[in-house]
Design a protein around this motif. Structure first.
Motif, PDB file in Angstrom:
ATOM      1  N   MET A 295      -1.020 -25.031  30.687  1.00 36.40           N
ATOM      2  CA  MET A 295      -0.220 -23.839  30.935  1.00 36.40           C
ATOM      3  C   MET A 295      -0.913 -22.973  31.977  1.00 36.40           C
ATOM      4  SD  MET A 295       2.257 -24.131  28.569  1.00 36.40           S
ATOM      5  CE  MET A 295       2.904 -22.492  28.296  1.00 36.40           C
ATOM      6  N   VAL A 296      -0.108 -22.409  32.896  1.00 37.22           N
ATOM      7  CA  VAL A 296      -0.602 -21.471  33.891  1.00 37.22           C
ATOM      8  C   VAL A 296       0.361 -20.293  33.934  1.00 37.22           C
ATOM      9  CG1 VAL A 296      -1.720 -23.250  35.297  1.00 37.22           C
ATOM     10  CG2 VAL A 296       0.657 -22.600  35.780  1.00 37.22           C
ATOM     11  N   PRO A 297      -0.077 -19.139  34.448  1.00 37.90           N
ATOM     12  CA  PRO A 297       0.869 -18.023  34.593  1.00 37.90           C
ATOM     13  C   PRO A 297       2.043 -18.412  35.483  1.00 37.90           C
ATOM     14  CG  PRO A 297      -1.389 -17.264  34.866  1.00 37.90           C
ATOM     15  CD  PRO A 297      -1.457 -18.761  34.830  1.00 37.90           C
ATOM     16  N   ALA A 298       3.240 -17.949  35.108  1.00 33.10           N
ATOM     17  CA  ALA A 298       4.424 -18.278  35.905  1.00 33.10           C
ATOM     18  C   ALA A 298       4.309 -17.731  37.325  1.00 33.10           C
ATOM     19  CB  ALA A 298       5.676 -17.722  35.220  1.00 33.10           C
ATOM     20  N   THR A 299       3.580 -16.637  37.494  1.00 29.16           N
ATOM     21  CA  THR A 299       3.423 -16.050  38.833  1.00 29.16           C
ATOM     22  C   THR A 299       2.478 -16.852  39.711  1.00 29.16           C
ATOM     23  OG1 THR A 299       1.669 -14.603  37.947  1.00 29.16           O
ATOM     24  CG2 THR A 299       3.907 -13.727  38.003  1.00 29.16           C
TER      25      THR A 299
ATOM     26  N   ARG B 235       4.259 -17.605  30.946  1.00 30.55           N
ATOM     27  CA  ARG B 235       3.546 -18.831  31.313  1.00 30.55           C
ATOM     28  C   ARG B 235       4.535 -19.952  31.624  1.00 30.55           C
ATOM     29  NH1 ARG B 235      -0.496 -19.718  26.367  1.00 30.55           N
ATOM     30  NH2 ARG B 235       1.520 -19.699  25.289  1.00 30.55           N
ATOM     31  N   VAL B 236       4.010 -21.001  32.209  1.00 29.14           N
ATOM     32  CA  VAL B 236       4.826 -22.165  32.530  1.00 29.14           C
ATOM     33  C   VAL B 236       4.016 -23.413  32.207  1.00 29.14           C
ATOM     34  CG1 VAL B 236       4.057 -22.249  34.940  1.00 29.14           C
ATOM     35  CG2 VAL B 236       6.242 -23.267  34.309  1.00 29.14           C
ATOM     36  N   ALA B 237       4.692 -24.409  31.640  1.00 28.63           N
ATOM     37  CA  ALA B 237       4.035 -25.659  31.283  1.00 28.63           C
ATOM     38  C   ALA B 237       4.081 -26.616  32.468  1.00 28.63           C
ATOM     39  CB  ALA B 237       4.711 -26.282  30.072  1.00 28.63           C
ATOM     40  N   LEU B 238       3.002 -27.375  32.680  1.00 28.45           N
ATOM     41  CA  LEU B 238       2.886 -28.325  33.779  1.00 28.45           C
ATOM     42  C   LEU B 238       2.972 -29.743  33.262  1.00 28.45           C
ATOM     43  CD1 LEU B 238      -0.099 -26.677  35.699  1.00 28.45           C
ATOM     44  CD2 LEU B 238       2.346 -26.267  35.998  1.00 28.45           C
ATOM     45  N   GLU B 239       3.641 -30.581  34.042  1.00 27.93           N
ATOM     46  CA  GLU B 239       3.696 -31.998  33.710  1.00 27.93           C
ATOM     47  C   GLU B 239       2.362 -32.643  34.071  1.00 27.93           C
ATOM     48  OE1 GLU B 239       6.050 -33.468  32.152  1.00 27.93           O
ATOM     49  OE2 GLU B 239       7.474 -31.788  32.147  1.00 27.93           O
TER      50      GLU B 239
ATOM     51  N   GLY C   9       7.711 -27.125  34.471  1.00 23.25           N
ATOM     52  CA  GLY C   9       8.967 -26.961  33.773  1.00 23.25           C
ATOM     53  C   GLY C   9       9.488 -25.547  33.939  1.00 23.25           C
ATOM     54  N   ALA C  10      10.464 -25.178  33.078  1.00 18.80           N
ATOM     55  CA  ALA C  10      11.031 -23.827  33.138  1.00 18.80           C
ATOM     56  C   ALA C  10      10.007 -22.822  32.610  1.00 18.80           C
ATOM     57  CB  ALA C  10      12.317 -23.759  32.317  1.00 18.80           C
ATOM     58  N   PRO C  11       9.995 -21.628  33.167  1.00 16.36           N
ATOM     59  CA  PRO C  11       9.050 -20.613  32.675  1.00 16.36           C
ATOM     60  C   PRO C  11       9.273 -20.328  31.199  1.00 16.36           C
ATOM     61  CG  PRO C  11      10.011 -19.943  34.765  1.00 16.36           C
ATOM     62  CD  PRO C  11      10.784 -21.148  34.305  1.00 16.36           C
ATOM     63  N   ASN C  12       8.194 -20.202  30.446  1.00 17.96           N
ATOM     64  CA  ASN C  12       8.233 -19.864  29.023  1.00 17.96           C
ATOM     65  C   ASN C  12       7.610 -18.485  28.868  1.00 17.96           C
ATOM     66  OD1 ASN C  12       8.202 -19.712  26.289  1.00 17.96           O
ATOM     67  ND2 ASN C  12       6.580 -21.226  25.980  1.00 17.96           N
TER      68      ASN C  12
END
Length: 486
Positions: A412-416, A449-453, A443-446
């Protein structure tokens, strides 16, 4: 033979020596400067490069469970757990703390003593006021006793009056009888029926009866004076009683004031709750209206955990899809795999102009003991008819395939942190003092944060690496960056 060359030049020789020395000194100084520049070249260049580097904020790549929020339909908003009942406890009077009974995490009941201030002076004043009340009560009892004694004396004096009046009646009857006997003796003495001695005896009896009657009258008068004196004593005692009874409420009020002053030196819990912050220590001075200086404004801060709710900032554009008492699902950042049911309690009557949001308060159907104020939360607003059971009462996730898929931990990383460079989405990783662009599949922002493949075609990141949280628009791969020290 030409001897002119052997002459000594006394005017130009010293000047030429001075000029040669000056030129030599300049060369030495120049050489020293060049040497110093060569020695300090690397640090100076590093400082220059740092000064020209872009200052950025960084965030760590973490591995966490994204949660089931993306699999749930409906409007969503981020917020924090807050307490509806929260109090900063302080004394009602300035003073120095001599006893502190709590620390962070202490569980309190309403009325428990949190702290106590120095109170010797006010305690002495309370003891004096209590003594004054006791003295006033004794004065009331004394006046009541005096009234009773005076009334007793009055009763005795009336009894003496009655006895004396009865004796007077007897004496009056005896006098009448003696006078009748005297008249009879006087009428018979001429005919020789009685002797002169008998007449003298009758006369003496009359005088004795008159003396007894006079003594009885005196006794009656004395008894009546006693009655008047006793009644006067009763009146004085009643006046003293009225004065003592009038002073008693004043003394009791002074005692109650002293008692309230002593009570002000105790800091008590106003409700059941938990101490979340200790603001002072033993020996410090606290004041209810402290605005700075050497005194503290509060002793401790406590929270009623039974009043925990979620505070969210809902974008104005989403307000139409939210109503009071609407069912919601709450996901905590600390326990992303669990769902907590709740409802919309309140919608603020005004908006935040700067943020363009509306504040909402979410009530929780069941408060989990692990919940803490200021925990991050995400709230999903779902229509009543689309809400389905998603686990047990403790908030465990259901068995749905979408929810189960979202329970897999991901990077997970910050969506920004996600940006696009030359048509490629990626993030900037901080490598020393250089920004390195790495392509990622996200993926879509949660929420924030946003999850990375992951995998060969996914993110080329590792857990714990530092990424730039909000890369500037002109930042490019290889640019120097500077991370400010916290």
């Amino acid at each position: 033979m030409d001897l002119s060359r052997l002459q000594i030049d006394r005017g130009n020789g010293p000047r030429r020596a001075v000029r040669r020395g000056t030129r030599y000194g300049r060369w030495v100084m120049l050489a020293a400067l060049l040497g110093a520049g060569w020695i300090f070249r690397a640090p100076l260049l590093a400082q220059l490069a740092r000064a020209r580097a872009t200052e950025v904020e960084v965030a760590n790549v973490v591995r966490a469970v994204p949660g089931a929020v993306p699999a749930t339909s409906g409007t969503a908003a981020n917020g924090y757990i807050v307490a509806r009942r929260r109090a900063a406890l302080s004394a009602d009077t300035p003073g120095r703390i001599i006893e502190l009974n709590v620390t962070e995490g202490s569980v309190l009941r309403a009325g428990d003593v949190v702290a106590r201030l120095y109170s010797d002076e006010v305690a002495a004043a309370l003891r004096g006021a209590e003594a004054q009340v006791a003295s006033g009560e004794a004065a009331v009892h004394t006046a009541e006793a005096r009234i009773a004694a005076a009334q007793q004396r009055s009763a005795e004096a009336r009894a003496r009056v009655e006895a004396a009046e009865a004796t007077r009646d007897e004496s009056s009857s005896a006098l009448a009888l003696a006078e009748s006997e005297l008249k009879r003796a006087l009428s018979l003495v001429a005919s020789g029926g009685v002797t002169a001695e008998r007449v003298d005896q009758a006369r003496a009896t009359v005088e004795q009866a008159r003396a007894r009657l006079a003594a009885t009258d005196a006794n009656i008068a004395s008894a009546r004076v006693g009655v008047a004196s006793a009644e006067a004593d009763v009146a004085v005692a009643r006046a003293d009683l009225a004065e003592a009874e009038a002073r008693l409420p004043v003394l009791a009020a002074s005692r109650d004031l002293a008692r309230a002053t002593v009570e002000k030196t105790f800091v008590r819990a106003p409700f059941d709750g938990v101490v979340v912050l200790k603001d002072a220590e033993v020996g410090e001075v606290v004041s209810p209206n402290a605005l700075g200086g050497q005194s503290r404004g509060s002793v401790a801060t406590m929270v009623d955990f039974a009043s925990l709710e979620v505070q969210v900032e809902l974008p104005e554009m989403s307000l139409a899809s939210v109503r009071e008492d609407q069912p919601v699902e709450v996901f905590l950042d600390a326990f992303a795999t669990e769902r907590f049911a709740g409802r919309v309690l309140r919608i603020w009557p005004t908006a935040n102009r700067q943020k363009g949001t509306i504040e909402l308060r979410i009530g929780l159907d069941q408060i989990d003991p692990r919940m803490r104020p200021e925990m991050g939360a995400r709230v999903v607003f779902t229509p009543e008819q689309s809400r389905e059971p998603k686990g047990d009462a403790a908030g465990s996730p259901g068995d749905g395939s979408d929810a189960a898929a979202d329970m897999t931990p991901r990077l997970m990383v910050p969506a920004t942190a996600l940006v696009e460079r030359n048509g490629v989405r990626g993030v900037f990783v901080v490598d020393g003092d250089v920004a390195r662009f790495r392509a990622v599949t996200a993926g879509a922002p949660n929420g924030r944060r946003v999850a990375l493949e992951e995998g060969p075609a996914g993110a080329g990141l590792d857990e714990g690496e530092r990424v730039i949280a909000s890369p500037p628009a002109g930042l490019a791969d290889g640019d120097r960056v500077r991370v400010p020290h916290p």
